[in-house]
Design a protein around this motif. Structure first.
Motif, mmCIF file in Angstrom:
data_model
loop_
_atom_site.group_PDB
_atom_site.id
_atom_site.type_symbol
_atom_site.label_atom_id
_atom_site.label_comp_id
_atom_site.label_asym_id
_atom_site.label_seq_id
_atom_site.Cartn_x
_atom_site.Cartn_y
_atom_site.Cartn_z
ATOM 1 N N LEU A 366 11.419 1.866 -3.344
ATOM 2 C CA LEU A 366 12.272 1.583 -2.168
ATOM 3 C C LEU A 366 11.702 1.005 -1.055
ATOM 4 N N GLU A 367 10.591 1.442 -0.856
ATOM 5 C CA GLU A 367 9.904 0.996 0.457
ATOM 6 C C GLU A 367 9.169 -0.393 0.303
ATOM 7 N N SER A 368 8.810 -0.755 -0.825
ATOM 8 C CA SER A 368 8.213 -2.034 -1.349
ATOM 9 C C SER A 368 9.382 -3.028 -1.274
ATOM 10 N N VAL A 369 10.434 -2.908 -1.813
ATOM 11 C CA VAL A 369 11.657 -3.701 -1.711
ATOM 12 C C VAL A 369 11.946 -3.954 -0.367
ATOM 13 N N LEU A 374 11.993 -7.473 4.666
ATOM 14 C CA LEU A 374 11.632 -7.434 6.018
ATOM 15 C C LEU A 374 10.516 -8.722 6.206
ATOM 16 N N GLU A 375 9.662 -8.979 5.216
ATOM 17 C CA GLU A 375 9.037 -10.258 5.224
ATOM 18 C C GLU A 375 9.903 -11.474 5.172
ATOM 19 N N MET A 376 10.885 -11.494 4.291
ATOM 20 C CA MET A 376 11.785 -12.603 4.240
ATOM 21 C C MET A 376 12.465 -12.813 5.566
ATOM 22 N N ASP A 385 4.153 -2.476 7.919
ATOM 23 C CA ASP A 385 4.201 -0.930 7.981
ATOM 24 C C ASP A 385 4.680 -0.475 6.816
ATOM 25 N N SER A 386 5.845 -1.185 6.279
ATOM 26 C CA SER A 386 6.494 -0.677 5.063
ATOM 27 C C SER A 386 5.599 -1.086 3.647
ATOM 28 N N TYR A 387 5.011 -1.929 3.540
ATOM 29 C CA TYR A 387 3.988 -2.108 2.606
ATOM 30 C C TYR A 387 2.991 -0.997 2.490
ATOM 31 N N ARG A 388 2.391 -0.591 3.647
ATOM 32 C CA ARG A 388 1.448 0.343 3.687
ATOM 33 C C ARG A 388 2.044 1.710 3.318
ATOM 34 N N ARG A 389 3.341 1.972 3.684
ATOM 35 C CA ARG A 389 3.983 3.187 3.377
ATOM 36 C C ARG A 389 4.136 3.285 1.920
ATOM 37 N N ALA A 390 4.557 1.978 1.348
ATOM 38 C CA ALA A 390 4.809 1.924 -0.377
ATOM 39 C C ALA A 390 3.452 2.083 -0.823
ATOM 40 N N ALA A 391 2.237 1.731 -0.276
ATOM 41 C CA ALA A 391 1.035 2.011 -1.104
ATOM 42 C C ALA A 391 0.737 3.296 -0.922
#
Length: 412
Positions: A366-369, A374-376, A385-391
């Motif tokens: 969910l977080e990576s999507v 957000l990038e789009m 921030d979301s990419y880091r949380r997903a990682a």
């Protein structure tokens, strides 16, 4: 104990469920029959390389496994257990019996139904299917599912004990139970393939051997049920997905997302085979969720470039899929299609609804999507921030590296 030699392993895997099906049909006692078959497979692995392949490998394995089983049943403890479950054992066949007997496909199908019985836990269904129908050793299953061998041995033992204590018969389910029972079989094969396609944890992105085992078992199921649209849909879905295996990772093992893959590396003959069987299935069988997923995969496979992907049609198929099989994972995929068709803000709104419902909460998917949308949308800081949380939530090392790298692109 060593496993089958490489030269004989494919044949032994093919014969294992046939031999086990014969023994269980004759004698009951799934657990003792399964142990006897494993001993026969080990004997074949030790004797065939030196002595040569028997004229009738299947009959040889049946005879050896039957002798081992009868030896065990003659012990007092095994006899008491057998009397409680199925009565007296019939005499073991002599070598060569069944030599001319046609292959009993329904034995293998019944074995699949037994291994995927609803009375068993999902992990037991996975393990028993890989061992009894796939012919894998306990060590191979443990390696494939990334757990210690002792842990896997305990799980398999508990599963066989459940079959014994529940007195689950070796019989084809009545017609009214077929849809539900076949759905369980397909779900187990789906889980096996998914773990091979994208390992849930560990250093490897893919576990090719596990994905190929799922494909082999599904091919076998399709031979047994050639007119079932969902079985064909499942196989087509696996083939269309597995066709991308060479393009999904860099030489160093890093994840390559679908939009960035070199499509020249895709396995075109495998794609064409899958498209052919899917077209035939959709033309004569009622459409089910696996056929819909295969149709979505087909649209990706048919696009010459990522920009050529027909996202509107994909969105329509996800809407149909969600209507027939609602679950948070399908909705998440629909959200991606919504973002591609209607823009990232519409996709992010749908993600908020998924999160509010509690579906996939706290998962890296969910977080990576969210990060991608957000990038789009051009919100680089929130995307990072979301990419880091997903990682932080990802258990697959290649996925974690990929997500960290995406976050690093937006760092000051």
């Amino acid at each position: 104990m060593s496993g089958p030699r490489p030269g004989f392993e494919p044949l032994l895997r093919e014969l294992a469920p046939q031999v086990l099906g014969v023994l269980v049909r004759r004698h009951g006692q799934f657990d003792l029959c399964e142990d006897a078959v494993q001993e026969a497979l080990l004997a074949a692995a030790q004797q065939w390389p030196a002595g040569g392949l028997p004229d009738n490998p299947r009959g040889w394995l049946i005879a050896v496994a039957s002798r081992r089983l009868i030896d065990e049943l003659r012990s007092e403890q095994a006899r008491r257990a057998r009397e409680e479950a199925t009565g007296h054992a019939r005499d073991a066949p002599q070598p060569g019996v069944d030599a001319e007997r046609p292959l009993e496909h329904d034995d293998t199908l019944t074995l699949l139904f037994l291994c995927c019985h609803p009375a068993l836990s999902p992990v037991s269904q996975l393990a028993l299917t890989l061992r009894a129908v796939g012919g894998l050793t306990t060590a191979q299953i443990a390696s494939a599912l990334l757990v210690p061998e002792a842990t896997m041995a305990q799980r398999i033992s508990r599963a066989k004990q459940t079959i014994r204590s529940s007195e689950l018969g070796f019989e084809t389910p009545p017609s009214e139970e077929w849809p539900q029972r076949l759905a369980v079989v397909l779900h187990v094969l789906y889980l096996i393939f998914n773990e091979g396609y994208l390992a849930s944890s560990g250093p490897d992105l893919q576990r090719i051997e596990l994905a190929e085992e799922a494909i082999r078992l599904t091919r076998m199921l399709r031979r047994l049920l050639p007119d079932d649209g969902e079985v064909t849909g499942m196989l087509a879905l696996m083939l269309l997905t597995h066709a991308r295996r060479r393009a999904r990772a860099t030489p160093s093992g890093d994840l390559v997302p679908l939009a960035e893959q070199d499509r020249a590396l895709w396995d075109r003959p495998m794609i064409e085979q899958a498209l052919g069987m899917l077209t035939g299935s959709l033309s004569h069988a009622a459409v089910g969720p696996y056929q819909l997923q295969a149709a979505i995969a087909a649209l990706h496979a048919e696009a010459a470039t990522a920009q050529d992907t027909d996202w509107r049609q994909i969105l329509g198929l996800y809407e149909l899929l969600e209507g027939s099989t609602p679950n948070p994972a399908v909705t998440l995929n629909r959200a991606v299609a919504v973002a591609m068709v209607r823009g990232p803000d519409a996709g992010l709104e749908l993600l908020s609804q998924i999160e509010a419902s509690g579906g996939l909460a706290g998962t890296h998917r969910l977080e990576s999507v969210r990060a991608h949308m957000l990038e789009m949308a051009g919100d680089r800081t929130s995307a990072a921030d979301s990419y880091r949380r997903a990682a932080q939530m990802a258990t697959s090392i290649p996925e974690r590296r990929y997500l960290e790298a995406r976050a690093g692109r937006f760092s000051p």
